[in-house]
Design a protein around this motif. Structure first.
Motif, PDB file in Angstrom:
ATOM      1  N   GLU B  49      40.425  61.092  34.942  1.00  0.00           N
ATOM      2  CA  GLU B  49      41.037  59.892  34.371  1.00  0.00           C
ATOM      3  C   GLU B  49      39.990  58.798  34.177  1.00  0.00           C
ATOM      4  O   GLU B  49      39.921  58.146  33.126  1.00  0.00           O
ATOM      5  CB  GLU B  49      42.179  59.429  35.287  1.00  0.00           C
ATOM      6  CG  GLU B  49      42.897  58.207  34.756  1.00  0.00           C
ATOM      7  CD  GLU B  49      44.311  58.037  35.306  1.00  0.00           C
ATOM      8  OE1 GLU B  49      44.939  59.029  35.719  1.00  0.00           O
ATOM      9  OE2 GLU B  49      44.807  56.898  35.292  1.00  0.00           O
ATOM     10  N   VAL B  52      37.693  59.576  31.160  1.00  0.00           N
ATOM     11  CA  VAL B  52      38.348  59.389  29.852  1.00  0.00           C
ATOM     12  C   VAL B  52      38.460  57.905  29.543  1.00  0.00           C
ATOM     13  O   VAL B  52      38.187  57.451  28.432  1.00  0.00           O
ATOM     14  CB  VAL B  52      39.748  60.048  29.850  1.00  0.00           C
ATOM     15  CG1 VAL B  52      40.499  59.718  28.561  1.00  0.00           C
ATOM     16  CG2 VAL B  52      39.627  61.550  30.032  1.00  0.00           C
ATOM     17  N   GLU B  53      38.832  57.150  30.556  1.00  0.00           N
ATOM     18  CA  GLU B  53      38.975  55.710  30.370  1.00  0.00           C
ATOM     19  C   GLU B  53      37.634  55.097  29.943  1.00  0.00           C
ATOM     20  O   GLU B  53      37.586  54.256  29.045  1.00  0.00           O
ATOM     21  CB  GLU B  53      39.468  55.096  31.675  1.00  0.00           C
ATOM     22  CG  GLU B  53      40.308  53.872  31.458  1.00  0.00           C
ATOM     23  CD  GLU B  53      40.907  53.344  32.759  1.00  0.00           C
ATOM     24  OE1 GLU B  53      41.402  54.157  33.565  1.00  0.00           O
ATOM     25  OE2 GLU B  53      40.856  52.110  32.950  1.00  0.00           O
ATOM     26  N   GLN B  55      35.090  56.600  28.388  1.00  0.00           N
ATOM     27  CA  GLN B  55      34.720  57.021  27.033  1.00  0.00           C
ATOM     28  C   GLN B  55      35.467  56.234  25.972  1.00  0.00           C
ATOM     29  O   GLN B  55      34.905  55.803  24.971  1.00  0.00           O
ATOM     30  CB  GLN B  55      35.049  58.510  26.821  1.00  0.00           C
ATOM     31  CG  GLN B  55      34.167  59.471  27.586  1.00  0.00           C
ATOM     32  CD  GLN B  55      34.619  60.917  27.326  1.00  0.00           C
ATOM     33  OE1 GLN B  55      34.566  61.407  26.212  1.00  0.00           O
ATOM     34  NE2 GLN B  55      35.075  61.592  28.360  1.00  0.00           N
ATOM     35  N   LEU B  56      36.782  56.058  26.192  1.00  0.00           N
ATOM     36  CA  LEU B  56      37.584  55.414  25.151  1.00  0.00           C
ATOM     37  C   LEU B  56      37.417  53.894  25.167  1.00  0.00           C
ATOM     38  O   LEU B  56      37.488  53.246  24.127  1.00  0.00           O
ATOM     39  CB  LEU B  56      39.043  55.845  25.274  1.00  0.00           C
ATOM     40  CG  LEU B  56      39.228  57.345  24.958  1.00  0.00           C
ATOM     41  CD1 LEU B  56      40.665  57.792  25.183  1.00  0.00           C
ATOM     42  CD2 LEU B  56      38.809  57.671  23.516  1.00  0.00           C
TER      43      LEU B  56
END
Lengths: 521, 455
Positions: B49, B52-53, B55-56
């Motif tokens: 999690e 991903v956080e 990267q975005l």
């Protein structure tokens, strides 16, 4: 003494709760009644605004001169009104939601957090391109995953929903055929197709002809081949299909259609069953939409919004709609009307005002990265495993017409065969409500009598499935035994069975204020 | 893999129940030539999690956020303040993660919301009925043209030059396939133009016309009285379709229904939904009672349950694709449910009083801005009557100015050169939208930056 301004109260009946006395408010502990906004709202507001600058109006004499009729609530009243309403909804957050063909899976909250980052949520679609490079990068990222996962050549991100994607795919097919001077008139649609398929083909100016299914629930290849010819523009086919089966002959179907000069549209609504295990491009299809909410877990929100990107084969890629994002020299570039010619001369045009469902792309990107290529493959495997587990755990009490046709994919299909006289799929569905479940999809697909289409998805545990199977088994037994209590279900829901015939015969689609004299009583 | 609850032991036990030796057995119907033997190559494996956080967030961080500086973009997507309770309420799982209310007994929450939404939209537009929402304004506009074709059995639609050019593009794309003919024109920067092309529309209506499509306020921000146009259309048996891309305007100006519209479609994004880089938005669609069976989209209706209690269901589905297949009024089988919910909540918070105050604030702030920008040397305000959006004519191509100002963090507006590529007459036009989110300082900053860049 009244519970609200208008004095509205739910009409109570002793039959409502197994004969128990109605309550004064209509509430039953945590089961809450809630009047309409129009019955409780008034000349109040939940918004404090700044004082406007003192200027002369420049509305050209068009000032509104009569009330709109919009009641308002203060903030605490608003929060309470909608919170109370929310509690009359079933949702995937509450439990299993086994709607076949609709795919209700867990919605990770990380996706919601990502979609709300100001860098994605608070940017305008017409901002100068160099101020939104990260947004274009995200659209490009999702598109790249879709192209790789499907083994196709290009993607159109702008379609707003699955059915909008179908329109996109068929417009590309029609454009490609017309570009080669081939004005074909007919689209073939198998019987088991989603109702949107024939509607879409008709909207694109095509005549629609059905292709029958075989006894084992798949497209009849011989019937299809016999109908192909120079007037057939293409075929719309759902794979995995709406009987929950993989179309074994898909490669042969695509080859036959191509040989006859047509193109193949695949309804990719059920891509969640094969993602990471099969690339539709390897089967030979030319266009396919992907419902991002189904395969990549964007929330359904009570019926939408969706997002329906479409992937294209080499034959159709040049016809993709505007606008789209391209990567060039490390920069992202939006191709739209003004630069279409230099990038993509044969596009069929624009389908929507802006770029599509950015808020869904961000959620899908979050889900794709979280699962990765390995996780998505596991998603398909677990979805298929769960569906087959449901099929095999119930096929002794419920008729599974295609049970012998081989394993099912993402969903298990049962019929109403063997229920007691007068007992229907509807009764079992309403019984499930009393057991605390959302019912399965009923009466679809049409190829099976009294269809019950169950899609558990990959986000259900074995324990959750076992409990659901137990509940359905007990209902099937009641329906076979003709237990009259089942006909009364649901009795524990916020409402008993609703009169849908009355609603259609005498449509009441908006609230009308009661006549003044009556209100004064 | 945190979203997948099955354990390996579960998987083995389940395969045994099914009677399959391995998971591959369940994919036996896939032709061998199309089977993948491992994860798709060229894509990364699963990530935590946190990862991903990160990267975005990095991608989000590359964008210039509307709230970070003076912001004046509109053209069909408007930046308004959304009360905090709207987003809080739509994130309740019972709304966010529910499906289309096909089982009404356990979907009364969504259904009642849709009934309230339909009522609010119908009243706002001055119409008898509204549906439960469409994809967005542009697709709703195309659907309205199709509905007019079905009602009048004619296929010539006359589109106002003031209709959003993207809406025109969508209609043009679809007309290629449905066989409608569209009569279109480009807007002009004539100063003080009341409705831009009213005379052209009045003279174009004839016995072949299915509908006249006009936007109010229009793409240049002009507001106009459409009553004469409605009468002229009706006299020839044609329908008047009115497009509203800024519903807040209806808190200040007369409704399209009051002016004689037969179908009113709109973009509801201004209320509750937010910019979101173009979507999802919420299409609004309303009409007269007599046309309800020709209306596309989902509808919620009132009824009673077996115990006599009031309840709500989806209704009139005999118009829809799942019943009528190729004879349906539309292929649409969804609505923008969650966005409609956000719209409804924002509207309930505002109420009549709040919407009027919000509209007044928008208009007054826009008038202030127009007066201020009109004083910049070389800048000319084109509009006579407008609501919260207007066009200024610059002495130079507005695209270059927009780019220059964006480098200083000022998003000055939408260049008409971008909306109408190749139309030399429009190149110098800059469409400026001013809402309650613009402060006096923002307006000063824009005026000063404009002055500097034009000097």
């Amino acid at each position: 003494m009244s519970i609200n301004q208008s004095g509205w109260r739910p009409e109570m009946s002793a039959a409502n709760d197994g004969g128990s006395a109605p309550t004064f408010t209509g509430n039953k502990a945590l089961m809450l009644e809630e009047p309409l906004l129009f019955e409780i709202g008034g000349d109040r507001t939940g918004v404090d605004l700044a004082e406007p600058p003192k200027v002369a109006s420049r509305l050209g004499g068009l000032e509104r001169n009569r009330p709109i009729g919009l009641p308002g609530l203060t903030e605490p009243e608003t929060v309470r009104h909608y919170t109370r309403l929310s509690r009359q909804n079933y949702a995937i957050d509450l439990g299993l939601f086994p709607l076949g063909s609709c795919t209700m899976k867990h919605n990770p909250r990380l996706n919601e957090k990502i979609a709300r980052l100001p860098g994605f949520a608070d940017i305008h679609p017409l901002q100068p391109q160099d101020t939104v490079q990260g947004a274009y990068a995200l659209i490009h990222l999702v598109g790249e995953w879709l192209v790789k996962l499907t083994g196709m050549k290009a993607v159109a991100m702008s379609p707003k929903a699955g059915a909008h994607g179908e329109l996109c795919g068929l417009l590309a097919i029609r454009s490609a055929l017309e570009a080669r001077g081939d004005a074909r008139r007919v689209i073939l649609v198998p019987e088991s197709a989603h109702g949107t398929n024939p509607a879409t083909a008709a909207f694109c100016g095509y005549a629609v002809e059905d292709i029958p299914a075989t006894a084992e629930g798949r497209v009849d290849l011989e019937a299809l081949k016999a109908r192909l010819g120079p007037d057939v523009a293409g075929v719309m086919i759902t794979n995995p299909n709406t009987c929950g089966l993989f179309e074994r002959d898909m490669i042969a179907i695509c080859e036959a259609v191509h040989a006859a000069g047509g193109l193949v549209y695949c309804d990719g609504a059920n891509f969640n069953a094969i993602v990471g295990r099969v690339r539709p491009g390897d089967l030979g299809i030319d266009a396919m939409h992907i419902n991002l909410h189904k395969t990549f877990s964007t929330p359904h929100g009570g019926g939408g919004p969706g997002a329906g990107p479409v992937v294209f084969s080499e034959a159709l890629a040049p016809f993709a709609p505007l606008p789209f994002v391209e990567k060039q020299d490390g920069q992202y570039l939006l191709v739209e009307e003004e630069n279409a010619e230099e990038h993509h001369a044969s596009t069929f045009g624009r389908m929507v005002a802006f770029h599509g469902q950015m808020g869904m792309f961000t959620r899908a990107a979050s889900y794709m990265l979280s699962h990765g290529a390995d996780g998505l493959r596991q998603v398909a495997e677990d979805a298929v495993l769960n569906a087959n587990y449901v099929l095999r755990s119930l096929d002794d009490v419920l008729d599974a017409p295609f049970g012998p046709s081989g394993p099912c994919m993402h969903e298990a299909l049962f019929s109403d065969e063997g229920l007691a006289e007068g007992f229907t799929t509807l009764d079992i569905a309403k019984g499930l409500i009393d057991e605390g479940y959302h019912p399965m999809t009923m009466y679809f697909p049409l190829v099976v009598h009294g269809s019950m289409l169950i899609e558990p998805t990959e986000t259900e545990s074995k324990a959750a499935l076992d409990q659901f199977i137990g509940a359905l088994r007990s209902l099937a037994e009641k329906a076979k035994a003709g237990d009259p209590a089942l006909k009364a279900a649901p009795i524990h829901a916020p409402r008993r069975r609703l009169d849908e015939t009355l609603a259609a015969r005498k449509p009441v689609l908006v609230y009308k204020d009661p006549p003044v004299a009556e209100a004064a009583e | 893999m945190r979203y997948l609850p099955l354990t390996d032991a579960d998987r083995s036990a389940m395969l045994a129940t099914i009677g399959a030796a391995s998971i591959d057995d369940l994919f036996a119907d896939v032709p061998a030539a199309a089977r993948l033997d491992g994860p798709v190559r060229g894509l990364p494996d699963h990530a935590s999690e946190l990862s991903v956080e990160r990267q975005l967030k990095q991608l989000a961080g590359m964008n210039l956020v509307a709230g970070d500086g003076p912001f004046f973009l509109g053209a069909g997507a408007y930046r308004h303040h959304i009360p905090a309770s709207v987003d809080h309420l739509i994130q309740r799982g019972e709304f966010l993660t529910s499906y289309t209310p096909y089982q009404p007994e356990i979907a009364q929450g969504t259904l009642q919301v849709l009934f309230e939404f339909q009522t609010q939209v119908a009243r706002l537009f001055g119409c008898d009925v509204a549906n439960a929402s469409m994809y967005d304004g542009s697709t709703a506009c195309w659907e309205a043209i199709g509905m007019a074709r079905r009602i009048t059995r004619r296929s010539k639609a006359i589109l106002s030059a003031g209709l959003h050019p993207h809406y025109v593009s969508v209609a043009r794309t679809m007309a290629k396939f449905t066989g409608d003919t569209l009569d279109t024109a480009l807007p002009s920067l004539t100063p003080g133009a009341p409705g831009d092309d009213m005379a052209r529309l009045l003279s174009a209506i004839d016995g072949e016309t299915s509908c006249v499509v006009v936007q109010n306020p229009n793409i240049l921000g002009h507001v106009a009285d459409l009553s004469e146009l409605a009468a002229a259309a009706h006299a020839k048996g044609a329908l008047l379709i009115v497009v509203v891309t800024e519903p807040v305007a209806l808190g200040a100006i007369r409704s399209p229904g009051e002016m004689g519209a037969d179908i009113v479609v709109g973009e509801g994004q201004s209320l509750g939904v937010g910019l979101q880089f173009g979507g999802p938005y919420v299409g609004l669609f309303a009409t007269r009672d007599k046309y309800v069976r020709q209306m596309p989209g989902r509808l919620c209706g009132e009824t009673v349950d077996a115990a006599g209690q009031r309840g709500f269901v989806l209704t009139l589905s005999t118009r829809e694709q799942h019943i009528r297949r190729e004879k349906a009024t539309s292929n649409i089988c969804t609505n923008s449910g969650l966005c409609a919910l956000a719209f409804t909540i924002h509207m309930s918070l505002l109420g009549e009083r709040g919407l009027r105050e919000l509209a007044t604030l928008n208009h007054a702030t826009a008038v202030t801005a127009a007066d201020r920008l009109g004083k910049v040397p070389g800048v000319e305000v084109v509009n006579g009557a407008f609501f919260n959006e207007f066009v200024v004519k610059l002495p130079t191509a507005s695209r270059d100015v927009v780019r220059t100002l964006a480098h200083d963090g000022i998003l000055a507006g939408v260049s008409l050169g971008r909306l109408y590529p190749g139309a030399a007459e429009l190149e110098n036009g800059l469409l400026v939208a001013v809402t309650e989110t613009c402060t006096e300082d923002d307006i000063d900053e824009l005026a000063e930056a404009l002055e500097e860049s034009l000097a």
